[in-house]
Design a protein around this motif. Structure first.
Motif, mmCIF file in Angstrom:
data_model
loop_
_atom_site.group_PDB
_atom_site.id
_atom_site.type_symbol
_atom_site.label_atom_id
_atom_site.label_comp_id
_atom_site.label_asym_id
_atom_site.label_seq_id
_atom_site.Cartn_x
_atom_site.Cartn_y
_atom_site.Cartn_z
ATOM 1 N N SER A 378 0.829 -1.210 0.000
ATOM 2 C CA SER A 378 0.000 0.000 0.000
ATOM 3 C C SER A 378 0.860 1.255 0.000
ATOM 4 N N GLN A 379 1.919 1.236 0.790
ATOM 5 C CA GLN A 379 2.813 2.398 0.838
ATOM 6 C C GLN A 379 3.505 2.618 -0.504
ATOM 7 N N LEU A 382 1.060 4.472 -2.771
ATOM 8 C CA LEU A 382 0.928 5.885 -2.396
ATOM 9 C C LEU A 382 2.185 6.676 -2.748
ATOM 10 N N GLN A 411 -8.493 -0.502 1.097
ATOM 11 C CA GLN A 411 -7.488 0.462 1.549
ATOM 12 C C GLN A 411 -8.042 1.880 1.365
ATOM 13 N N SER A 412 -8.494 2.482 2.448
ATOM 14 C CA SER A 412 -9.103 3.818 2.382
ATOM 15 C C SER A 412 -8.086 4.899 2.057
ATOM 16 N N ASP A 413 -6.799 4.663 2.327
ATOM 17 C CA ASP A 413 -5.780 5.674 2.052
ATOM 18 C C ASP A 413 -5.728 6.029 0.572
ATOM 19 N N TYR A 416 -8.545 8.542 -0.098
ATOM 20 C CA TYR A 416 -8.257 9.859 0.474
ATOM 21 C C TYR A 416 -7.197 10.591 -0.350
ATOM 22 N N ASP A 448 -13.962 5.939 8.763
ATOM 23 C CA ASP A 448 -12.856 6.825 8.399
ATOM 24 C C ASP A 448 -13.398 8.238 8.244
ATOM 25 N N ARG A 450 -11.992 10.969 7.839
ATOM 26 C CA ARG A 450 -11.277 11.893 6.959
ATOM 27 C C ARG A 450 -12.153 12.322 5.782
#
Length: 591
Positions: A378-379, A382, A411-413, A416, A448, A450
């Motif tokens: 995931s990182q 991003l 993965q909500s990131d 966002y 979440d 955010r």
């Protein structure tokens, strides 16, 4: 190197550390499993290993120990499509850790809750260690029937009781009470310290041994010549600690977290030939019922009388220790318990083990850290998207995020990040598209916040923005207050922007501020802002209360406080306002 084998492969993903949880829930059971099923390949793999993704897909059965790794979610989906089972093990009440527990900061988030709950829902089964977690999780997941209890057991062969007892100090000359536990058990220990202090004064043959965090000594303050402290170490050192103890103290204060513990502590104590003195509670009901032990207490007076009876009658103490030791030897030896093997056998029965994947191990037990994967998948997504965006490749950056969401919709990131990128773009979306996209993310990730905050941030229409505020406030009313504080800075910054944008016309925002104070009653920046607003509106008593609170915190906290409100504001500012407002409140008109 084996290939296309018909042997079953079990992969268990866990944290390979020296803790009791890691050993009791995965590491020791895996060894016993490999002994009971010698035709299986049993692999314990550290949860940080990059191999977890491929091996997780290829395993005939996958167990995941209390892990909220979002990158494992697609693995579970792929396994479902292949007809393979995946179980998640939950070993603590992550909803309500005690305030002093080191895990509180990590678990104290509705987003963490959501990840664990999603993992439980996606998995084919949930494994827990006792009835407390069954009661808790049955109310939290859609299918309580998929919860399975696999108890903790004594990991090694136990020694003959007589031989073990003889190695302890002669109880006619010296009796040793012991306690051992992690920082999460600290309050349990402190609850019995006054009694221990009193018994030390009355019974000169009594000594106390304590094992745990080094800070224990500063808390208990027992006579130095009568107490010995042991540093917390490997779980094997913890077991060895009990070999020198006659009576093991197992106090357990009433709390949601404690109710969900396993009964392993009295098992460990009894297995090392000491008598466990147990607080009667849900986690220990099975132990007490099956062992027939009478060495338990409900009230402080019960505990006092029980301990005094052992101090006065070492033969009774030895008799009860032997009875509990026999129970462990007969019923709670890990190597003889086959419920995990029987469960796993059912789960792999229909799996075709013939595959082209080459496992790097033969059958048997294997444990390895693997290749530590930093950053995570995931990182990497991003980071790649951010680098593309920074270099002006806007459409490519969004494509990377879109692909990431397709591969891992949990993965909500990613969502966002997409909203942030689109808001920065020169050809930014119209507000209608933002509203629709944010609503999609809100429905997918309701915990979440955010996305709710982002909607308020970009919404230009005043009426719509107020509506979004109240929808968010209503939404978080069901969230425990202490779990909201990770979002407190974002809530406050948005609220402060609102206040600054309307200038002196703040009346319509006061109710929002009042509600935010109920959600974040101790957030200093919000207290300061609302104190100013209340004073402007003539709500002097409320303003005074907040300024008093700020002054008290200012006096208590160090200059290195992480709150800019407290660290950057001189004492006299709070003092002046407290003095002025006290005069107004106590004056003739109260104004």
């Amino acid at each position: 190197m084996t290939n296309k084998t018909t042997h079953k492969t079990i992969v268990q993903i866990c944290l390979l550390d020296s803790s009791g949880d890691s050993h009791h829930r995965m590491r020791w059971p895996a060894r016993h499993l490999a002994e009971q099923a010698p035709e299986w390949r049993v692999i314990n793999l550290d949860f940080r290993a990059e191999e977890r993704l491929r091996w997780g897909c290829e395993a005939d059965f996958l167990a995941i120990l209390h892990c909220g790794d979002v990158d494992l979610f697609p693995v579970i989906q792929k396994r479902k499509a292949q007809g393979k089972k995946t179980f998640i093990e939950i070993n603590d009440n992550f909803y309500s850790p005690q305030p002093w527990n080191p895990v509180k900061q990590r678990w104290n988030s509705p987003m963490v809750w959501a990840r664990y709950q999603k993992l439980m829902e996606l998995s084919d089964g949930v494994i827990v260690s006792g009835p407390g977690l069954v009661n808790l999780l049955s109310k939290r997941i859609s299918n309580p029937k998929k919860i399975h209890v696999l108890e903790n057991h004594f990991p090694y062969d136990i020694e003959d009781f007589e031989r073990s007892w003889e190695r302890k100090p002669d109880p006619h000359h010296e009796i040793i009470f012991g306690w051992g536990g992690s920082a999460g058990h600290m309050a349990d220990l402190l609850s019995v310290v006054p009694l221990l202090r009193d018994l030390l004064e009355k019974f000169p043959q009594l000594k106390i041994h304590l094992m745990g965090d080094p800070s224990i000594q500063s808390f208990v303050k027992l006579p130095e010549d009568r107490v010995r402290y042991f540093s917390w170490g490997h779980v094997d050192e913890y077991l060895k600690f009990w070999s020198g103890i006659h009576v093991g103290l197992v106090p357990l204060l009433e709390s949601g977290f404690n109710e969900c513990r396993s009964d392993i502590k009295p098992i460990e104590i009894a297995g090392m030939a000491a008598v466990p003195v147990i607080q009667k509670s849900l986690p220990y009901e099975t132990f007490l019922k099956q062992s027939g032990s009478k060495s338990f207490f409900t009230t402080d007076q019960d505990l006092r009388e029980l301990l005094i009876s052992y101090l006065k009658d070492p033969a009774l103490m030895r008799e009860n220790a032997k009875a509990c030791h026999s129970y462990v030897g007969e019923k709670r030896m890990g190597k003889h318990r086959r419920e995990r093997m029987e469960l796993y056998s059912q789960l792999v029965a229909g799996v075709d083990a013939n595959s082209d994947f080459e496992w790097p191990f033969e059958v048997g037990f294997h444990e390895l850290t693997g290749t530590i994967s930093i950053p995570s998948p995931s990182q990497l997504v991003l980071t790649s998207a951010q680098q593309l965006w920074n270099s002006g490749q806007f459409s490519q950056a969004l494509e990377v995020l879109t692909k990431g969401m397709e591969e891992n919709p949990f993965q909500s990131d990613f969502g966002y990040a997409e909203l942030q990128f689109r808001a920065k773009a020169l050809d930014s979306w119209p507000i209608e598209k933002f509203r629709k996209r944010i609503q999609e993310f809100q429905e997918s990730f309701p915990e979440d916040l955010r996305f709710d905050l982002f909607l308020i941030q970009i919404e230009k229409d005043l009426k719509m923005r107020r509506t979004a505020w109240w929808a968010l406030i209503e939404k978080v009313k069901g969230f425990p207050t202490d779990q909201m504080y990770e979002f407190a800075p974002q809530f406050f910054n948005l609220f402060a922007q609102e206040i600054n944008s309307v200038g002196a016309e703040i009346t319509d925002l006061v109710e929002i501020g009042d509600s935010l104070l109920q959600i974040f009653p101790e957030f200093s920046e919000l207290q300061f802002k609302m104190a100013e607003i209340y004073e402007q509106l003539g709500r002097n008593a409320e303003s005074l209360s907040l300024y008093r609170s700020l002054l008290q915190k200012k006096n208590q906290l160090s200059k290195s406080s992480t709150s800019p409100c407290l660290s950057d504001t001189p004492d006299y500012v709070f003092q002046v306002w407290v003095g002025a407002l006290e005069a107004r409140v106590t004056g003739p008109s109260g104004k």
